[in-house]
Design an enzyme around this catalytic site. Structure first.
Site, PDB file in Angstrom:
ATOM      1  N   HIS A   8       0.808  -1.219   0.000  1.00 11.23           N
ATOM      2  CA  HIS A   8       0.000   0.000   0.000  1.00 11.23           C
ATOM      3  C   HIS A   8       0.845   1.274   0.000  1.00 11.23           C
ATOM      4  O   HIS A   8       0.372   2.337  -0.380  1.00 11.23           O
ATOM      5  CB  HIS A   8      -1.000  -0.006   1.170  1.00 11.23           C
ATOM      6  CG  HIS A   8      -0.410   0.313   2.507  1.00 11.23           C
ATOM      7  ND1 HIS A   8      -0.090  -0.657   3.428  1.00 11.23           N
ATOM      8  CD2 HIS A   8      -0.099   1.493   3.095  1.00 11.23           C
ATOM      9  CE1 HIS A   8       0.383  -0.088   4.517  1.00 11.23           C
ATOM     10  NE2 HIS A   8       0.396   1.228   4.345  1.00 11.23           N
TER      11      HIS A   8
ATOM     12  N   ASP B 146       0.092  -7.474   1.322  1.00  9.37           N
ATOM     13  CA  ASP B 146       0.567  -6.105   1.564  1.00  9.37           C
ATOM     14  C   ASP B 146       2.087  -6.030   1.583  1.00  9.37           C
ATOM     15  O   ASP B 146       2.681  -5.336   2.421  1.00  9.37           O
ATOM     16  CB  ASP B 146      -0.004  -5.538   2.871  1.00  9.37           C
ATOM     17  CG  ASP B 146       0.125  -4.009   2.921  1.00  9.37           C
ATOM     18  OD1 ASP B 146       0.230  -3.390   1.848  1.00  9.37           O
ATOM     19  OD2 ASP B 146       0.132  -3.451   4.030  1.00  9.37           O
TER      20      ASP B 146
ATOM     21  N   GLY C 154       3.408   6.419   8.223  1.00 10.95           N
ATOM     22  CA  GLY C 154       4.811   6.549   7.824  1.00 10.95           C
ATOM     23  C   GLY C 154       5.656   5.391   8.301  1.00 10.95           C
ATOM     24  O   GLY C 154       6.734   5.120   7.773  1.00 10.95           O
ATOM     25  N   ASN C 155       5.182   4.669   9.341  1.00  7.75           N
ATOM     26  CA  ASN C 155       5.886   3.466   9.802  1.00  7.75           C
ATOM     27  C   ASN C 155       5.667   2.280   8.868  1.00  7.75           C
ATOM     28  O   ASN C 155       6.414   1.294   8.922  1.00  7.75           O
ATOM     29  CB  ASN C 155       5.415   3.050  11.189  1.00  7.75           C
ATOM     30  CG  ASN C 155       6.247   3.637  12.307  1.00  7.75           C
ATOM     31  OD1 ASN C 155       5.744   4.360  13.146  1.00  7.75           O
ATOM     32  ND2 ASN C 155       7.539   3.333  12.311  1.00  7.75           N
ATOM     33  N   SER C 156       4.634   2.347   8.045  1.00  9.47           N
ATOM     34  CA  SER C 156       4.279   1.207   7.197  1.00  9.47           C
ATOM     35  C   SER C 156       5.457   0.779   6.333  1.00  9.47           C
ATOM     36  O   SER C 156       6.087   1.602   5.669  1.00  9.47           O
ATOM     37  CB  SER C 156       3.099   1.573   6.297  1.00  9.47           C
ATOM     38  OG  SER C 156       1.939   1.777   7.049  1.00  9.47           O
TER      39      SER C 156
ATOM     40  N   GLY D 160     -13.265 -18.400 -10.236  1.00  7.38           N
ATOM     41  CA  GLY D 160     -14.134 -17.539 -11.032  1.00  7.38           C
ATOM     42  C   GLY D 160     -15.555 -17.488 -10.503  1.00  7.38           C
ATOM     43  O   GLY D 160     -16.513 -17.581 -11.270  1.00  7.38           O
TER      44      GLY D 160
END
Length: 332
Positions: free
Chosen positions: A80, A110, A184-186, A239
């Site tokens: 992200h 992620d 900001g730590n991500s 699907g």
């Protein structure tokens, strides 16, 4: 005048005089020493990641954290953090800055890998999150709110959590910690007292205090290695669109089912693998390859890259009867 004595009876050497300052190391307790040593080992590999977007002559930007995994410039961060289009830059602790290429991206966990044109870099190493225990020291390093290379410390609060990813899939075996994370730590590392990366910081719960999550290194190391070698993560798919269903007790009893939970098929893609196997809207999936399916998340976990192109079995309820279909999952 009184004379201060040691237990041995000898005069106190600094009685009435100022003591000389103690060395810094002597002032640190064991906890502080562990944190300082781990930070000194890992912080040279922690980077600041910036995203620069141009919109009608006015630039907008985003930022996050990451860490260098190899001396030749592979950098790990969150998906992200680098999901928006734009110019990606990586800033090292020494102030040097590089444009980065996105090597691979996996929104389902992620995680993302970048590459910068540099060599001889300080690099961090993954530890084994499978050996963690609740209560162990956990140290987060990153760039919250633009304050670069900030350190917070806490403990591993819990193990085996699940977290919903951007794609709707669950990320399994997530580490919960109370080491403070902020925007900001991500993408920054969660580090053990040995200076090993035990997780990749990904999320916090607002407005709760001290509930933060990291993707376990056991997951991250596998995903990252695949992204570096193949550029993507292969997953199987059927699907279909569906949702979790709880069956009536009467149906569970009549069909001798082990669980009342299943997946109701709401729609089937026109050209997908499920349509080719004659799966229909309204079918209720209860088993995949003989294993119980108690919800969409179970089905996601089972549809790994191993199942791509391999004929599998789907056990389902249709018109109050149990039937089994053969299906060959495709690749996402």
């Amino acid at each position: 005048m009184l004379t201060l004595l040691h237990d041995s009876g000898s005069p106190e050497p600094y009685a009435g005089q100022p003591r000389p300052p103690l060395p810094d190391a002597a002032l640190l307790d064991a906890y502080s020493q562990a944190v300082v040593a781990a930070v000194q080992r890992v912080s040279p590999a922690v980077v600041h990641i910036g995203i620069r977007q141009e919109r009608r002559r006015r630039g907008s930007s985003g930022s996050g954290s990451g860490f260098v995994l190899t001396p030749d410039g592979f950098v790990v961060t969150n998906s992200h953090v680098v999901s928006q289009p734009g110019r990606i830059t990586v800033a090292l602790p020494d102030g040097s800055r590089f444009d980065a290429d996105k090597v691979g991206d996996d929104p389902a966990t992620d995680l993302a890998v970048l590459k910068i044109p540099a060599s001889g870099l300080a690099a961090a190493a993954f530890g084994d999150s499978r050996q963690l225990q609740a209560g162990q020291l956990a140290i987060a390093i990153g760039n919250p709110y633009g304050f670069e290379y900030t350190v917070t410390a806490g403990v591993v609060s819990a193990l085996g959590r699940t977290l919903r990813s951007q794609t709707g899939r669950l990320i399994d075996n997530v580490i919960q910690t109370d080491a403070a994370l902020n925007p900001g730590n991500s993408g920054g590392p969660l580090v053990s007292s040995r200076g090993e990366v035990i997780g990749v910081n990904t999320a916090m719960i607002l407005p709760a205090q001290g509930i933060c999550f990291s993707i376990a290194s056991a997951t991250a190391s596998y995903i990252v290695s695949k992204l570096i070698t193949e550029g993507r993560i292969r997953r199987a798919y059927l699907g279909i669109a569906g949702h979790d269903l709880r069956l009536p007790e009467r149906t569970v009893s009549l069909l001798s089912l082990a669980s009342p939970r299943a997946v109701l098929v709401r729609s089937v893609e026109a050209d997908g693998p499920a349509r080719q196997s004659d799966l229909q809207e309204g079918d209720v999936i209860i088993r995949f390859n003989g294993l119980p399916v108690q919800g969409i998340d179970d089905l996601h976990r089972m549809l790994t890259d191993v199942e791509i192109g391999r004929e599998s079995s789907l056990t389902l309820i249709r018109d109050s009867r149990l039937i089994t279909l053969r299906v060959t999952p495709g690749e996402v």
